[in-house]
Motif scaffolding. Structure first.
Motif, PDB file in Angstrom:
ATOM      1  N   ALA A   1       0.552  -1.400   0.239  1.00 42.84           N
ATOM      2  CA  ALA A   1       0.242   0.052  -0.058  1.00 42.84           C
ATOM      3  C   ALA A   1       0.320   1.215   0.101  1.00 42.84           C
ATOM      4  CB  ALA A   1      -0.889   0.441   0.889  1.00 42.84           C
ATOM      5  N   ASP A   2       1.588   1.589   0.949  1.00 40.48           N
ATOM      6  CA  ASP A   2       3.274   2.566   0.289  1.00 40.48           C
ATOM      7  C   ASP A   2       3.406   2.393  -0.510  1.00 40.48           C
ATOM      8  OD1 ASP A   2       4.195   1.402   4.511  1.00 40.48           O
ATOM      9  OD2 ASP A   2       2.162   2.863   3.487  1.00 40.48           O
ATOM     10  N   ASP A   3       3.736   1.523  -0.744  1.00 39.53           N
ATOM     11  CA  ASP A   3       4.357   1.921  -2.173  1.00 39.53           C
ATOM     12  C   ASP A   3       3.535   2.491  -3.665  1.00 39.53           C
ATOM     13  OD1 ASP A   3       6.281  -1.258  -2.425  1.00 39.53           O
ATOM     14  OD2 ASP A   3       6.648   0.388  -1.396  1.00 39.53           O
ATOM     15  N   VAL A   4       2.291   2.112  -3.237  1.00 41.76           N
ATOM     16  CA  VAL A   4       1.312   2.956  -4.144  1.00 41.76           C
ATOM     17  C   VAL A   4       1.386   4.783  -4.519  1.00 41.76           C
ATOM     18  CG1 VAL A   4      -1.012   3.825  -5.023  1.00 41.76           C
ATOM     19  CG2 VAL A   4      -0.518   1.627  -4.265  1.00 41.76           C
ATOM     20  N   PRO A   5       2.023   5.291  -5.672  1.00 39.88           N
ATOM     21  CA  PRO A   5       2.365   5.969  -5.886  1.00 39.88           C
ATOM     22  C   PRO A   5       1.173   7.030  -5.281  1.00 39.88           C
ATOM     23  CG  PRO A   5       2.456   5.120  -7.628  1.00 39.88           C
ATOM     24  CD  PRO A   5       1.659   4.751  -6.856  1.00 39.88           C
ATOM     25  N   ASP A   6       1.428   8.966  -5.097  1.00 38.20           N
ATOM     26  CA  ASP A   6       0.090   9.925  -4.447  1.00 38.20           C
ATOM     27  C   ASP A   6      -0.400  10.095  -5.818  1.00 38.20           C
ATOM     28  OD1 ASP A   6       2.276  11.252  -1.748  1.00 38.20           O
ATOM     29  OD2 ASP A   6       0.976   9.220  -1.647  1.00 38.20           O
ATOM     30  N   ARG A   7       0.032   9.927  -7.006  1.00 39.11           N
ATOM     31  CA  ARG A   7      -0.460  10.611  -7.791  1.00 39.11           C
ATOM     32  C   ARG A   7      -1.903   9.996  -8.707  1.00 39.11           C
ATOM     33  NH1 ARG A   7       4.434  11.317 -12.159  1.00 39.11           N
ATOM     34  NH2 ARG A   7       5.071   8.985 -11.508  1.00 39.11           N
ATOM     35  N   ARG A   8      -1.074   8.750  -8.228  1.00 38.94           N
ATOM     36  CA  ARG A   8      -2.558   7.478  -8.188  1.00 38.94           C
ATOM     37  C   ARG A   8      -4.010   8.324  -7.509  1.00 38.94           C
ATOM     38  NH1 ARG A   8      -2.161   0.907  -9.403  1.00 38.94           N
ATOM     39  NH2 ARG A   8      -4.136   0.689 -10.691  1.00 38.94           N
ATOM     40  N   PHE A   9      -3.528   8.185  -6.501  1.00 37.71           N
ATOM     41  CA  PHE A   9      -4.520   8.325  -5.020  1.00 37.71           C
ATOM     42  C   PHE A   9      -5.046   9.445  -5.797  1.00 37.71           C
ATOM     43  CE2 PHE A   9      -5.062   5.150  -2.639  1.00 37.71           C
ATOM     44  CZ  PHE A   9      -3.635   4.579  -1.493  1.00 37.71           C
ATOM     45  N   GLU A  10      -4.047  10.544  -6.222  1.00 31.83           N
ATOM     46  CA  GLU A  10      -5.292  11.985  -6.332  1.00 31.83           C
ATOM     47  C   GLU A  10      -6.019  11.880  -7.813  1.00 31.83           C
ATOM     48  OE1 GLU A  10      -1.538  14.679  -4.830  1.00 31.83           O
ATOM     49  OE2 GLU A  10      -2.092  14.305  -7.270  1.00 31.83           O
TER      50      GLU A  10
END
Lengths: 181, 155
Positions: A57-66
């Motif tokens: 989960a920590d490896d998912v980029p913030d850009r993807r969440f955005e």
């Protein structure tokens, strides 16, 4: 007591046994090294799996969440009304209940105001042109004298009926006067 | 929700009660229009005044002793129910009162006639529209007296 099966050991490790079953398994684990080793191995495996998931989960980029949140926002905006009339009707739909309450309340207040206002003492009389219907002469009812007073005189009543209708003639003659008495 | 329901109930209760307080009910006026013809009858050679209608003239001639009839005045008055109307005549006065109308074709009226020399007559009659009420007040007990005549017809 029988040796606990591997399934019972797994349930114990996952906390799925009741108190009695868990107590029995703990007793067996303390007596048997083999069972104790299996339970410890199960615990280590559980920790390994949890750690791996958290790291993933920590490896998912913030850009993807955005990007995901942007998509959610766009979906919400797509349902919003466009155009003036659509916005007006949308607003009315949202506030329909409040508008209805306000209108009914206003009507009640107006009705109460009408009740409490001073009454108009004047009554308007409508002149409808009135009168009585003139029947053909042959259909008219004969007149009826209901009361006759001829103070100081004598009255004689004559009723005439002809093609023009009825006529009542009242002939009044002065009463006799006696002079000197 | 409760407030909304209360407002609706209040409005439903108030409207019928307020109906009575709205503009007063307008009652149509009951009235008749009466023609009053004042005539002087005498024993002369003048015959019938041409101003007197033929129907009334023929009846007067056939009914009364007088031989000469002269119209003194003629008036038309609208008389409302229970509102006596006094009319000043050439030689006297008359008060006509509409008591009521009956079956829309008859009128119950009273005629109070004060003739010359103060001879008074009061008559209440139920009469059909356009029929006549005639009061002839002889001025003396002479064999050929003059008569102060009032003819009333209503419709």
């Amino acid at each position: 007591m029988a040796k606990p099966s591997d399934i019972e050991l797994m349930q114990h490790a996952d906390g799925e046994l009741d108190e009695r079953g868990s107590a029995q398994v703990r007793t067996q684990i303390e007596r048997e090294a083999d069972s104790r080793t299996k339970v410890e191995s199960l615990g280590q495996m559980t920790e390994l799996v949890r750690g791996h998931l958290e790291m993933s989960a920590d490896d998912v980029p913030d850009r993807r969440f955005e990007a995901m949140w942007r998509e959610v926002g766009h979906a919400i905006d797509a349902e919003a009304p466009t155009g003036l009339w659509a916005r007006v009707t949308s607003w009315l739909d949202r506030h329909r209940g409040h508008l209805l309450t306000g209108a009914v309340s206003a009507g009640a207040v107006a009705a109460i105001a009408l009740m409490l206002r001073p009454g108009d003492p004047e009554t308007v009389v409508v002149n409808t042109g009135g009168g009585i219907d003139v029947q053909p002469a042959a259909l008219r009812l004969a007149p009826v004298i209901e009361d006759l007073e001829t103070p100081g005189g004598n009255g004689t009543v004559l009723n005439i009926e002809d093609d023009d209708g009825h006529m009542t003639v009242i002939v009044v003659t002065p009463a006799d006067t006696v002079e000197g008495i | 929700m409760k407030v909304r329901a209360l407002a609706i109930v209040l409005a439903l209760i108030s409207v019928p009660a307020a109906a009575d307080k709205l503009a007063p009910v307008q009652q149509p006026a009951v009235q008749v229009t009466c023609d009053l013809i004042e005539i002087w009858g005498s024993h002369g050679k003048g015959g019938m005044d041409a101003a007197i209608g033929k129907s009334l003239a023929s009846r007067l001639t056939s009914t009364l002793k007088q031989t000469e009839f002269k119209q003194l005045s003629t008036q038309s008055k609208t008389i409302e129910k229970k509102k006596p109307t006094t009319v000043k005549l050439g030689k006297g006065s008359a008060t006509v009162n509409l008591i009521e109308t009956v079956d829309r074709s008859q009128a119950r009226i009273t005629v109070d006639f004060t003739a010359a020399k103060g001879i008074k007559t009061s008559a209440q009659q139920l009469v059909s529209g356009n029929d006549w009420i005639v009061v002839a007040a002889n001025q003396s007990k002479d064999p050929n007296p003059d008569a102060h005549i009032l003819a009333v017809s209503c419709k």
